[in-house]
Design a protein around this motif. Structure first.
Motif, PDB file in Angstrom:
ATOM      1  N   PRO A   1       0.816  -1.224   0.000  1.00  0.00           N
ATOM      2  CA  PRO A   1       0.000   0.000   0.000  1.00  0.00           C
ATOM      3  C   PRO A   1       0.846   1.269   0.000  1.00  0.00           C
ATOM      4  O   PRO A   1       1.856   1.350   0.701  1.00  0.00           O
ATOM      5  CB  PRO A   1      -0.831  -0.122   1.279  1.00  0.00           C
TER       6      PRO A   1
ATOM      7  N   ILE B   1      -4.111   5.682   1.151  1.00  0.00           N
ATOM      8  CA  ILE B   1      -5.504   5.297   1.388  1.00  0.00           C
ATOM      9  C   ILE B   1      -6.395   6.316   0.688  1.00  0.00           C
ATOM     10  O   ILE B   1      -6.192   7.525   0.817  1.00  0.00           O
ATOM     11  CB  ILE B   1      -5.821   5.272   2.895  1.00  0.00           C
TER      12      ILE B   1
ATOM     13  N   THR C   1      -7.077  -0.917  -5.889  1.00  0.00           N
ATOM     14  CA  THR C   1      -6.625  -1.938  -4.945  1.00  0.00           C
ATOM     15  C   THR C   1      -5.369  -2.637  -5.458  1.00  0.00           C
ATOM     16  O   THR C   1      -4.389  -2.800  -4.715  1.00  0.00           O
ATOM     17  CB  THR C   1      -7.731  -2.977  -4.695  1.00  0.00           C
TER      18      THR C   1
ATOM     19  N   PRO D   1      -5.880   1.020  -1.162  1.00  0.00           N
ATOM     20  CA  PRO D   1      -7.165   0.556  -0.626  1.00  0.00           C
ATOM     21  C   PRO D   1      -8.104   1.737  -0.433  1.00  0.00           C
ATOM     22  O   PRO D   1      -7.663   2.875  -0.265  1.00  0.00           O
ATOM     23  CB  PRO D   1      -6.779  -0.093   0.699  1.00  0.00           C
ATOM     24  N   TRP D   2      -9.419   1.478  -0.441  1.00  0.00           N
ATOM     25  CA  TRP D   2     -10.397   2.558  -0.494  1.00  0.00           C
ATOM     26  C   TRP D   2     -11.585   2.296   0.421  1.00  0.00           C
ATOM     27  O   TRP D   2     -11.852   1.163   0.825  1.00  0.00           O
ATOM     28  CB  TRP D   2     -10.900   2.749  -1.924  1.00  0.00           C
ATOM     29  N   SER D   3     -12.284   3.382   0.710  1.00  0.00           N
ATOM     30  CA  SER D   3     -13.533   3.303   1.470  1.00  0.00           C
ATOM     31  C   SER D   3     -14.357   4.530   1.125  1.00  0.00           C
ATOM     32  O   SER D   3     -13.969   5.338   0.275  1.00  0.00           O
ATOM     33  CB  SER D   3     -13.256   3.233   2.981  1.00  0.00           C
TER      34      SER D   3
ATOM     35  N   VAL E   1     -10.729   5.709   7.527  1.00  0.00           N
ATOM     36  CA  VAL E   1      -9.316   5.356   7.422  1.00  0.00           C
ATOM     37  C   VAL E   1      -8.977   4.209   8.383  1.00  0.00           C
ATOM     38  O   VAL E   1      -8.294   3.245   8.009  1.00  0.00           O
ATOM     39  CB  VAL E   1      -8.433   6.587   7.716  1.00  0.00           C
TER      40      VAL E   1
ATOM     41  N   ILE F   1     -10.104   0.841   7.082  1.00  0.00           N
ATOM     42  CA  ILE F   1      -9.216   0.303   6.043  1.00  0.00           C
ATOM     43  C   ILE F   1      -7.955  -0.279   6.678  1.00  0.00           C
ATOM     44  O   ILE F   1      -7.496  -1.373   6.313  1.00  0.00           O
ATOM     45  CB  ILE F   1      -8.831   1.408   5.036  1.00  0.00           C
ATOM     46  N   GLU F   2      -7.370   0.458   7.609  1.00  0.00           N
ATOM     47  CA  GLU F   2      -6.149  -0.005   8.264  1.00  0.00           C
ATOM     48  C   GLU F   2      -6.373  -1.355   8.945  1.00  0.00           C
ATOM     49  O   GLU F   2      -5.521  -2.247   8.892  1.00  0.00           O
ATOM     50  CB  GLU F   2      -5.677   1.038   9.279  1.00  0.00           C
TER      51      GLU F   2
ATOM     52  N   VAL G   1      -3.423   9.971   3.205  1.00  0.00           N
ATOM     53  CA  VAL G   1      -4.849   9.781   2.941  1.00  0.00           C
ATOM     54  C   VAL G   1      -5.305  10.799   1.910  1.00  0.00           C
ATOM     55  O   VAL G   1      -4.999  11.994   2.023  1.00  0.00           O
ATOM     56  CB  VAL G   1      -5.688   9.942   4.226  1.00  0.00           C
TER      57      VAL G   1
END
Length: 266
Positions: A4, A7, A126, A131-133, A177, A180-181, A192
């Motif tokens: 990664p 984020i 990804t 990675p995402w949210s 965040v 995701i972590e 971020v």
């Protein structure tokens, strides 16, 4: 997922879906109804209100526009006798349709929203180490309707209206965040990036940086479709996002590629 590098957190309205003919239409309908058809706000009127940075909740934005109209006619808001729950109910029946609780039966404006993001785009992030949210002022029901029912995502990380204070309070961003972590067992402090379409979205990132200065926070402005028809208005809207803190402003969310994210971090 690759190692990664950052984020990504996304707003939904105006970023993942075009709400110009849905949420914003429901705002205009609501204001028109509660002013007895005397006033229907234009898209620019709504943008001006949201440009103040504190009207992320569209129910409260509708109420505020109603009050401001009557104040312009010499009436105090205290004299109006407005019932907030009644405003919300009217709005929701325009937006969702007559059946408010069954997403598969929703026939209101929500069912007609054009999508601005695909699941394949998110897969690309990804695989590229991003990675995402999602962090949105929309309700859980409305947001998951587009993420799961329309886009086909399975249990996406979502912080919605019911989960955190309204933007520009960064609490919901912090929650997104952290989720995701935890999901990806990320131990290092990653930069971020938050992508949103309003002044409040940009200010959320400014406040996040102030509260957690040890972490890098970047805001990316996304121009919603309804501002892109007029070049001058589009440019003015972009400038507002930049003035509020946007690191860059894009015409479409899928322009926020892994390559661009890498460039923004350097």
């Amino acid at each position: 997922m690759s190692e990664p590098i950052a984020i990504a957190v996304f707003d939904i309205d105006g970023v993942v879906r075009d709400v110009g003919g849905s949420y914003r239409r429901a705002i205009a309908d609501t204001v028109e109804h509660f002013t007895q058809q005397a006033h229907r706000p234009t898209p620019q009127d709504i943008d001006t209100l949201k440009g103040e940075g504190i009207w992320n909740n569209d129910w409260k934005a509708s109420q505020e526009l109603i009050c401001r109209y009557f104040e312009s006619q010499g009436r105090s808001r205290e004299s109006l006798g407005l019932d907030y729950d009644t405003i919300v109910d009217f709005f929701q029946r325009r937006y969702r349709g007559p059946d408010l609780e069954a997403p598969t039966q929703w026939t209101g404006y929500i069912s007609q929203e054009p999508l601005l993001m695909t699941a394949d785009y998110l897969k690309g992030l990804t695989s590229g180490g991003v990675p995402w949210s999602f962090f949105s002022g929309a309700t859980q029901g409305s947001a998951n309707y587009v993420l799961q029912h329309r886009m086909g995502l399975t249990s996406p990380i979502l912080i919605a209206m019911e989960d955190a204070p309204s933007k520009p309070d960064p609490t919901g961003l912090f929650m997104a965040v952290k989720a995701i972590e935890e999901q990806f067992s990320i131990e290092q402090v990653l930069p971020v990036i938050y992508a949103g379409d309003t002044v409040a979205d940009m200010q959320t990132v400014v406040m996040a940086q102030q509260q957690r200065p040890a972490q890098s926070w970047l805001s990316v402005g996304i121009l919603p479709p309804h501002v892109q028809g007029d070049a001058l208005y589009k440019a003015a809207y972009a400038e507002k996002l930049k003035a509020a803190g946007a690191s860059t402003v894009l015409e479409h969310v899928e322009m926020l590629t892994v390559a661009l994210i890498t460039a923004l971090l350097t």
